[in-house]
Motif scaffolding. Structure first.
Motif, PDB file in Angstrom:
ATOM      1  N   LYS A 200       0.879   4.088  -3.349  1.00 44.55           N
ATOM      2  CA  LYS A 200       0.798   5.474  -3.238  1.00 44.55           C
ATOM      3  C   LYS A 200       1.836   5.743  -3.231  1.00 44.55           C
ATOM      4  O   LYS A 200       1.811   7.528  -3.855  1.00 44.55           O
ATOM      5  CB  LYS A 200      -0.080   5.623  -1.405  1.00 44.55           C
ATOM      6  CG  LYS A 200      -1.227   4.729  -1.430  1.00 44.55           C
ATOM      7  CD  LYS A 200      -1.508   5.385   0.406  1.00 44.55           C
ATOM      8  CE  LYS A 200      -2.752   4.984   0.147  1.00 44.55           C
ATOM      9  NZ  LYS A 200      -3.160   5.105   1.627  1.00 44.55           N
TER      10      LYS A 200
ATOM     11  N   TYR B  47      -4.885  -7.941   2.676  1.00 41.40           N
ATOM     12  CA  TYR B  47      -4.683  -7.395   0.966  1.00 41.40           C
ATOM     13  C   TYR B  47      -5.504  -6.857   0.234  1.00 41.40           C
ATOM     14  O   TYR B  47      -5.712  -5.346  -0.203  1.00 41.40           O
ATOM     15  CB  TYR B  47      -3.755  -8.095  -0.219  1.00 41.40           C
ATOM     16  CG  TYR B  47      -2.721  -8.714  -0.252  1.00 41.40           C
ATOM     17  CD1 TYR B  47      -1.194  -8.051  -0.389  1.00 41.40           C
ATOM     18  CD2 TYR B  47      -2.049 -10.074   0.639  1.00 41.40           C
ATOM     19  CE1 TYR B  47       0.057  -8.501   0.006  1.00 41.40           C
ATOM     20  CE2 TYR B  47      -0.996 -10.462   0.511  1.00 41.40           C
ATOM     21  CZ  TYR B  47      -0.320  -9.575   0.873  1.00 41.40           C
ATOM     22  OH  TYR B  47       1.352  -9.841   1.070  1.00 41.40           O
TER      23      TYR B  47
ATOM     24  N   HIS C 248      -8.088  -3.277  -0.679  1.00 43.98           N
ATOM     25  CA  HIS C 248      -8.174  -2.430  -1.043  1.00 43.98           C
ATOM     26  C   HIS C 248      -6.298  -1.956  -1.225  1.00 43.98           C
ATOM     27  O   HIS C 248      -5.907  -0.623  -0.973  1.00 43.98           O
ATOM     28  CB  HIS C 248      -8.382  -1.228  -0.173  1.00 43.98           C
ATOM     29  CG  HIS C 248     -10.150  -1.590  -0.482  1.00 43.98           C
ATOM     30  ND1 HIS C 248     -10.326  -1.652  -1.463  1.00 43.98           N
ATOM     31  CD2 HIS C 248     -11.155  -1.845   0.445  1.00 43.98           C
ATOM     32  CE1 HIS C 248     -12.028  -2.300  -1.258  1.00 43.98           C
ATOM     33  NE2 HIS C 248     -11.844  -2.791  -0.078  1.00 43.98           N
ATOM     34  N   LYS C 249      -5.323  -2.922  -0.809  1.00 45.19           N
ATOM     35  CA  LYS C 249      -3.889  -2.291  -0.991  1.00 45.19           C
ATOM     36  C   LYS C 249      -3.282  -1.674  -1.936  1.00 45.19           C
ATOM     37  O   LYS C 249      -2.156  -1.559  -2.311  1.00 45.19           O
ATOM     38  CB  LYS C 249      -2.981  -3.379   0.089  1.00 45.19           C
ATOM     39  CG  LYS C 249      -3.464  -3.722   0.954  1.00 45.19           C
ATOM     40  CD  LYS C 249      -3.226  -3.050   2.300  1.00 45.19           C
ATOM     41  CE  LYS C 249      -3.418  -2.914   3.235  1.00 45.19           C
ATOM     42  NZ  LYS C 249      -4.066  -2.309   4.648  1.00 45.19           N
TER      43      LYS C 249
ATOM     44  N   GLU D 251       0.687  -1.147  -0.454  1.00 46.04           N
ATOM     45  CA  GLU D 251      -0.289   0.095  -0.036  1.00 46.04           C
ATOM     46  C   GLU D 251       0.742   1.112   0.206  1.00 46.04           C
ATOM     47  O   GLU D 251       0.903   2.305  -1.011  1.00 46.04           O
ATOM     48  CB  GLU D 251      -0.729   0.174   1.522  1.00 46.04           C
ATOM     49  CG  GLU D 251      -1.851   1.369   1.214  1.00 46.04           C
ATOM     50  CD  GLU D 251      -3.105   0.878   2.715  1.00 46.04           C
ATOM     51  OE1 GLU D 251      -3.400   1.957   2.330  1.00 46.04           O
ATOM     52  OE2 GLU D 251      -1.861   0.955   3.317  1.00 46.04           O
TER      53      GLU D 251
END
Length: 453
Positions: A336, A367, A369-370, A332
């Motif tokens: 990002k 995991y 939404h990572k 994540e």
């Protein structure tokens, strides 16, 4: 001094063997398999075992110490012989402590960022001509080994993990270092096979905080909910030092630290997680007596640790990166970071499920939404790895459901993954490959070079 290594081919083990060799110790060792770079490095110094396997005859009464690595088993015949002879037997963390009894010990711990923070501290100390010993979990540019031990360095910087110290010692490695200064970068549950519950995992870091001596210093990321609790627990004569992401701004794909006294400080690394890493490293360096001016001058030239957001290839419109990220929190943060640094470019992010935890049906839901920060997301795993680890088979649909992303592309064949990536439009787009494995043997540098053409 004569020291024998059981499982000398390990990443830290062979570096420790080399460090002791440079100190003038007589070093011997055994292992049942040794691969490069350990094999070549040991061979160049005459430390490579003549043949693979375990040989109790190597264990004799003249040995001053026997160091056993995690690759060995509890019933290792050399270990049994050492115990029979009553020889001093150490895990490598215990031996590092023995070598640093009269030094100031700084331990960098946490679920993520500890290699990078340790690397930053080493870079800044060396830039400012400070004398120090170290143990770090990755090969760093400009450092010959991952371990350095001397008699005259007043300080040792240690990357400390929470995993068992040896086959016969389930205690976390970082507890054996007995730090005067400890930094904990964040807590995110990983390694389901070692720590079956979140509570068990968090408890390891609580033990580290509680182990600090009087006048000890605990440096921690105060934006991490669990660390905020651990860091603010009252401990007699232990000083808490909280930190958060360093103020910064991004201009045309480059990150600058924002400082009141030194203006904008240009960096070669990027990402919110690295801004936290920089703040942690700054806090440690300040405790070690460096000024902010010394830190900011040095950090400008820090390129990052190996396999941490490493640039594979780039041009004016495209960049390809690889990163060691494999645990959910790391995936994540890295995804990002890549998107935030180049917000106007399409981000194609691919993660390999390679570890025991990541391939376990009871863990893979971590995991969810990572990969959401990616415009195009893909996951690769090798069914043979599941068989090798004796784990239940996982269907691509289960992976897609675990990541909770309906447009997730799932691959079990590395050639199909490669074809998919080469078929993407790469103008104003970036590629991010995340794994502690090899994507089934993909040559990432060749793939990146073809993509940026």
């Amino acid at each position: 001094m004569q020291v024998h290594f059981i499982a000398i081919g390990g990443s830290v083990m062979h570096n420790l063997a080399i460090a002791l060799h440079h100190k003038g110790y007589k070093v011997s060792g055994s292992d049942d398999e040794i691969y490069d770079p350990a094999q070549s490095r040991l061979q160049s110094l005459g430390l490579l075992p003549a043949e693979m396997g375990w040989f109790p005859k190597k264990i004799h009464a003249d040995l001053d110490a026997v160091i056993v690595g995690m690759h060995a088993r509890k019933d290792n015949p050399e270990l049994a012989r050492a115990i029979e002879l009553g020889l001093p037997v150490y895990s490598y963390p215990e031996y590092i402590y023995q070598q640093s009894l009269h030094k100031q010990r700084v331990v960098i711990a946490g679920s993520h960022g500890k290699t990078t923070i340790t690397s930053m501290i080493l870079h800044v100390l060396r830039y400012n001509n400070r004398l120090f010993d170290y143990l770090v979990g990755a090969q760093l540019e400009g450092f010959d080994t991952m371990v350095k031990l001397t008699d005259n360095a007043p300080t040792i910087i240690i990357e400390g993990d929470e995993y068992p110290a040896s086959p016969t010692d389930a205690n976390p490695k970082f507890l054996h270092y007995h730090p005067h200064i400890a930094l904990i970068s964040g807590i995110a549950w990983d390694h389901y096979n070692v720590f079956p519950t979140w509570e068990v995992y968090v408890d390891q870091f609580e033990k580290l905080a509680e182990s600090l001596p009087k006048s000890g210093i605990l440096i921690f990321d105060e934006t991490d909910d669990m660390l905020d609790v651990i860091g603010k627990n009252e401990r007699v004569d232990v000083r808490p030092v909280p930190y958060e992401a360093h103020a910064h701004r991004i201009v045309n794909g480059q990150t600058f630290l924002s400082t009141a006294d030194y203006g904008d400080v240009p960096l070669l690394v990027f990402g919110e997680h690295n801004m936290k890493n920089i703040s942690g490293a700054l806090a440690v360096c300040t405790e070690l007596g460096l000024t902010h001016a010394q830190f900011y001058r040095a950090i400008q030239t820090f390129k990052g640790a190996a396999n941490r957001m490493e640039t594979l290839a780039k041009n004016d419109k495209t960049a390809a990166f690889k990163d060691f990220a494999h645990a959910p929190s790391k995936v994540e943060a890295t995804t990002k970071a890549a998107k935030s640094q180049f917000p106007k470019r399409i981000l194609v992010a691919c993660v390999e499920l390679h570890t025991f935890s990541s391939l376990n049906k009871d863990f893979i839901g971590q995991y969810a939404h990572k990969l959401d920060a990616a415009d195009i997301a893909a996951v690769y795993y090798n069914p043979h790895t599941l068989m090798h680890k004796r784990l239940a088979a996982i269907e691509p649909a289960e992976v897609q459901a675990a990541f909770q992303r309906k447009d997730l592309h799932v691959f079990t064949d590395h050639k199909a993954l490669q074809a998919f990536l080469l078929d993407q439009k790469w103008t104003d787009a970036n590629l991010l490959m995340m794994s502690s494995g090899t994507f089934g043997g993909l040559n990432l540098k060749e793939l990146a070079a073809e993509i940026v053409q």
